[in-house]
Design a protein around this motif. Sequence first.
Motif, PDB file in Angstrom:
ATOM      1  N   ARG A 183      -0.437  -8.366 -13.532  1.00  0.00           N
ATOM      2  CA  ARG A 183      -0.360  -6.969 -13.915  1.00  0.00           C
ATOM      3  C   ARG A 183      -0.167  -6.100 -12.668  1.00  0.00           C
ATOM      4  O   ARG A 183      -0.762  -6.377 -11.618  1.00  0.00           O
ATOM      5  CB  ARG A 183      -1.645  -6.533 -14.637  1.00  0.00           C
ATOM      6  CG  ARG A 183      -1.735  -7.047 -16.066  1.00  0.00           C
ATOM      7  CD  ARG A 183      -0.705  -6.377 -16.948  1.00  0.00           C
ATOM      8  NE  ARG A 183      -0.736  -6.808 -18.324  1.00  0.00           N
ATOM      9  CZ  ARG A 183       0.082  -7.727 -18.855  1.00  0.00           C
ATOM     10  NH1 ARG A 183       0.993  -8.311 -18.085  1.00  0.00           N
ATOM     11  NH2 ARG A 183       0.007  -8.042 -20.122  1.00  0.00           N
ATOM     12  N   PHE A 184       0.650  -5.053 -12.784  1.00  0.00           N
ATOM     13  CA  PHE A 184       0.845  -4.097 -11.693  1.00  0.00           C
ATOM     14  C   PHE A 184       0.037  -2.837 -11.975  1.00  0.00           C
ATOM     15  O   PHE A 184       0.019  -2.326 -13.101  1.00  0.00           O
ATOM     16  CB  PHE A 184       2.319  -3.734 -11.562  1.00  0.00           C
ATOM     17  CG  PHE A 184       3.159  -4.826 -10.958  1.00  0.00           C
ATOM     18  CD1 PHE A 184       3.303  -4.930  -9.586  1.00  0.00           C
ATOM     19  CD2 PHE A 184       3.787  -5.753 -11.780  1.00  0.00           C
ATOM     20  CE1 PHE A 184       4.072  -5.948  -9.025  1.00  0.00           C
ATOM     21  CE2 PHE A 184       4.554  -6.774 -11.235  1.00  0.00           C
ATOM     22  CZ  PHE A 184       4.690  -6.880  -9.849  1.00  0.00           C
ATOM     23  N   ASP A 185      -0.637  -2.352 -10.919  1.00  0.00           N
ATOM     24  CA  ASP A 185      -1.332  -1.083 -11.091  1.00  0.00           C
ATOM     25  C   ASP A 185      -0.329   0.056 -10.943  1.00  0.00           C
ATOM     26  O   ASP A 185       0.866  -0.162 -10.729  1.00  0.00           O
ATOM     27  CB  ASP A 185      -2.525  -0.978 -10.144  1.00  0.00           C
ATOM     28  CG  ASP A 185      -2.131  -0.782  -8.675  1.00  0.00           C
ATOM     29  OD1 ASP A 185      -0.929  -0.619  -8.368  1.00  0.00           O
ATOM     30  OD2 ASP A 185      -3.054  -0.778  -7.815  1.00  0.00           O
ATOM     31  N   GLN A 186      -0.812   1.294 -11.055  1.00  0.00           N
ATOM     32  CA  GLN A 186       0.090   2.437 -11.028  1.00  0.00           C
ATOM     33  C   GLN A 186       0.752   2.634  -9.665  1.00  0.00           C
ATOM     34  O   GLN A 186       1.771   3.326  -9.556  1.00  0.00           O
ATOM     35  CB  GLN A 186      -0.663   3.711 -11.421  1.00  0.00           C
ATOM     36  CG  GLN A 186      -1.265   3.677 -12.812  1.00  0.00           C
ATOM     37  CD  GLN A 186      -0.204   3.676 -13.906  1.00  0.00           C
ATOM     38  OE1 GLN A 186       0.983   3.781 -13.645  1.00  0.00           O
ATOM     39  NE2 GLN A 186      -0.629   3.523 -15.156  1.00  0.00           N
ATOM     40  N   GLY A 187       0.184   2.019  -8.620  1.00  0.00           N
ATOM     41  CA  GLY A 187       0.774   2.100  -7.296  1.00  0.00           C
ATOM     42  C   GLY A 187       1.708   0.953  -6.967  1.00  0.00           C
ATOM     43  O   GLY A 187       2.206   0.865  -5.836  1.00  0.00           O
ATOM     44  N   GLY A 188       1.936   0.063  -7.931  1.00  0.00           N
ATOM     45  CA  GLY A 188       2.859  -1.042  -7.704  1.00  0.00           C
ATOM     46  C   GLY A 188       2.231  -2.249  -7.045  1.00  0.00           C
ATOM     47  O   GLY A 188       2.948  -3.160  -6.608  1.00  0.00           O
ATOM     48  N   VAL A 189       0.897  -2.314  -6.974  1.00  0.00           N
ATOM     49  CA  VAL A 189       0.207  -3.474  -6.406  1.00  0.00           C
ATOM     50  C   VAL A 189       0.026  -4.520  -7.505  1.00  0.00           C
ATOM     51  O   VAL A 189      -0.393  -4.206  -8.626  1.00  0.00           O
ATOM     52  CB  VAL A 189      -1.147  -3.070  -5.811  1.00  0.00           C
ATOM     53  CG1 VAL A 189      -1.909  -4.300  -5.306  1.00  0.00           C
ATOM     54  CG2 VAL A 189      -0.952  -2.072  -4.672  1.00  0.00           C
ATOM     55  N   LEU A 190       0.344  -5.772  -7.177  1.00  0.00           N
ATOM     56  CA  LEU A 190       0.257  -6.864  -8.146  1.00  0.00           C
ATOM     57  C   LEU A 190      -1.171  -7.400  -8.207  1.00  0.00           C
ATOM     58  O   LEU A 190      -1.756  -7.749  -7.180  1.00  0.00           O
ATOM     59  CB  LEU A 190       1.216  -7.989  -7.754  1.00  0.00           C
ATOM     60  CG  LEU A 190       1.200  -9.241  -8.645  1.00  0.00           C
ATOM     61  CD1 LEU A 190       1.639  -8.903 -10.064  1.00  0.00           C
ATOM     62  CD2 LEU A 190       2.085 -10.338  -8.051  1.00  0.00           C
ATOM     63  N   MET A 191      -1.693  -7.483  -9.436  1.00  0.00           N
ATOM     64  CA  MET A 191      -3.005  -8.066  -9.682  1.00  0.00           C
ATOM     65  C   MET A 191      -2.816  -9.348 -10.480  1.00  0.00           C
ATOM     66  O   MET A 191      -2.169  -9.338 -11.537  1.00  0.00           O
ATOM     67  CB  MET A 191      -3.883  -7.108 -10.491  1.00  0.00           C
ATOM     68  CG  MET A 191      -4.016  -5.729  -9.893  1.00  0.00           C
ATOM     69  SD  MET A 191      -5.023  -5.719  -8.388  1.00  0.00           S
ATOM     70  CE  MET A 191      -5.141  -3.950  -8.083  1.00  0.00           C
ATOM     71  N   VAL A 192      -3.372 -10.456  -9.984  1.00  0.00           N
ATOM     72  CA  VAL A 192      -3.288 -11.736 -10.676  1.00  0.00           C
ATOM     73  C   VAL A 192      -4.692 -12.116 -11.115  1.00  0.00           C
ATOM     74  O   VAL A 192      -5.584 -12.327 -10.292  1.00  0.00           O
ATOM     75  CB  VAL A 192      -2.697 -12.831  -9.777  1.00  0.00           C
ATOM     76  CG1 VAL A 192      -2.488 -14.113 -10.589  1.00  0.00           C
ATOM     77  CG2 VAL A 192      -1.386 -12.378  -9.153  1.00  0.00           C
ATOM     78  N   LEU A 193      -4.889 -12.179 -12.426  1.00  0.00           N
ATOM     79  CA  LEU A 193      -6.202 -12.488 -12.977  1.00  0.00           C
ATOM     80  C   LEU A 193      -6.409 -13.994 -13.036  1.00  0.00           C
ATOM     81  O   LEU A 193      -5.477 -14.747 -13.343  1.00  0.00           O
ATOM     82  CB  LEU A 193      -6.354 -11.902 -14.377  1.00  0.00           C
ATOM     83  CG  LEU A 193      -6.696 -10.413 -14.477  1.00  0.00           C
ATOM     84  CD1 LEU A 193      -5.520  -9.546 -14.048  1.00  0.00           C
ATOM     85  CD2 LEU A 193      -7.122 -10.065 -15.890  1.00  0.00           C
TER      86      LEU A 193
END
Length: 508
Positions: A183-193
């Motif tokens: 998932r990408f946050d609103q700033g374009g940083v990728l989060m991998v759960l």
Amino acid sequence: MTGRRLTRPTSLRGSNGVAFGPDGRLYVAQFLAGRISAVDLASGDVEVVVPADGPVQAPDDLAFGADGSMYITDLVPGRVWRRRPDGTFSLVTDQVRLPNGITCVGDRLFVNEMIPDGRLLELREDGPVVLTGGLAMGNAMQLGPDGCLYYPHMLTGEVFRIPPGGGEPELVAANVHEPVAVRFDQGGVLMVLSRGAAGIVTRLDLFGSGAESLVTSGIPGLDNAAFDTENRMFVSSYAGGGITELHPDGRTREVAPRGLAGPYGVTIDLGGAVHTADHYRIASPQGPADDVTTTELLTFVHGITADGDLLHLTSQYGQVRTYNRTTRDVRTRATGLDQPLGITVDGDGALLVAEAGAGRVVTISLDDTVAVLADGLGRPVDVALDEQGRCYVSDEDRGAVYRIDDGVPAVLADGLDRPQGIVVTGGRLFAAETGQHRVIAVDLATGERRTTAEIPAGEATDREQPALFAHGLPGVPGPFAGLAAAADGSLYLAADGTVRHFTPAETR
């Protein structure tokens, strides 16, 4: 008497794919419950918007199109549905094997397959178009700021990206901790759960500093996430359900409380601790603040019995396993059984198992030899032993509880309405008569029976949903209310999202 709940109630028993809808609520796919709910993040109120009796059987992920339509991956049947804003459904495709990850890019719709050697596809009006294959179990994916689709390989710990028009997939990250969703946050940083027990989120600043960091949430079995317009991150858990806000520093705030997904079987160890088989994990419903403690994430656990440091487990999908709480080792005792459910252990260490699909009770010796103790039953659900070592079995199809005498079932009590979990203590057999929402006690000497407790009506005992299978992988398990007795004669009932405790005074 309904006893005391050991855990808080939760309206989201197992939460999977999440996405914000046009109304600002967070929509949650619930695979085990077979429904989709909407959560008001301000109040925590949960509304079921797609009930379990609709066309969708096993919703696992969802996404919203530009016109407000909800697109749903129906995992086990292998279907993708469209739910229009007016609430009507249409089938998008049934040509996808175990569809899971889904995302919309404008008017275009993409899904991937949660199987080894799976595919990533665009679903068009004229049929699915394959962008790439070789996915090592895909899952939740999203369009990135660079215009590429990002998706995890669950089996290999990798994240890839590919242009929506197809091409060669590019490796983005390797050695990621048990990835389940990107998932990408609103700033374009990728989060991998991570789907692991620690609830790790890997943060990858691909388009900025390039930095990588880890956030540990402590939420076992993360499944998916969504960011609101204020860049707040809300996560789901396939193991514990609920919806939780996860802050960048790892702090959490519950929006919809987590709890038990089933539960199914329940057992008491010699120290008095309660253990439940909760489909995706072994759990204890005696955590702090009425919470649930995860002993081990272990998929497809349904029946359970304690034996010293060992927990013996069944899976409705055919396995019997033994979990060692000290070493955390898992030993497979039997495979290929037909819906094994209730389990107990005798004084010699042999296991007795109710094999529901085969209509029989089997034994598993210390050397893992499987033998038939009794057959010719309808649908045996649970087994129990008395102080003399005699075996009893509940049969929900025939509405009876039998004692096994020299391999022959003899009626102890009949005329019952879907008896499931049973336990013997103090010269009485207790049975969860789920069709009547009660626990009855049967005197082993006289056969006299009476109601000792009530089972509150709920989905787990009311819903008749048999296990589904597709492409060799298991689907939704059938209901199973479990019973256990403590040394002081009190009872524990696992059903309808909680474990209830009945004191000895309540069961007299």
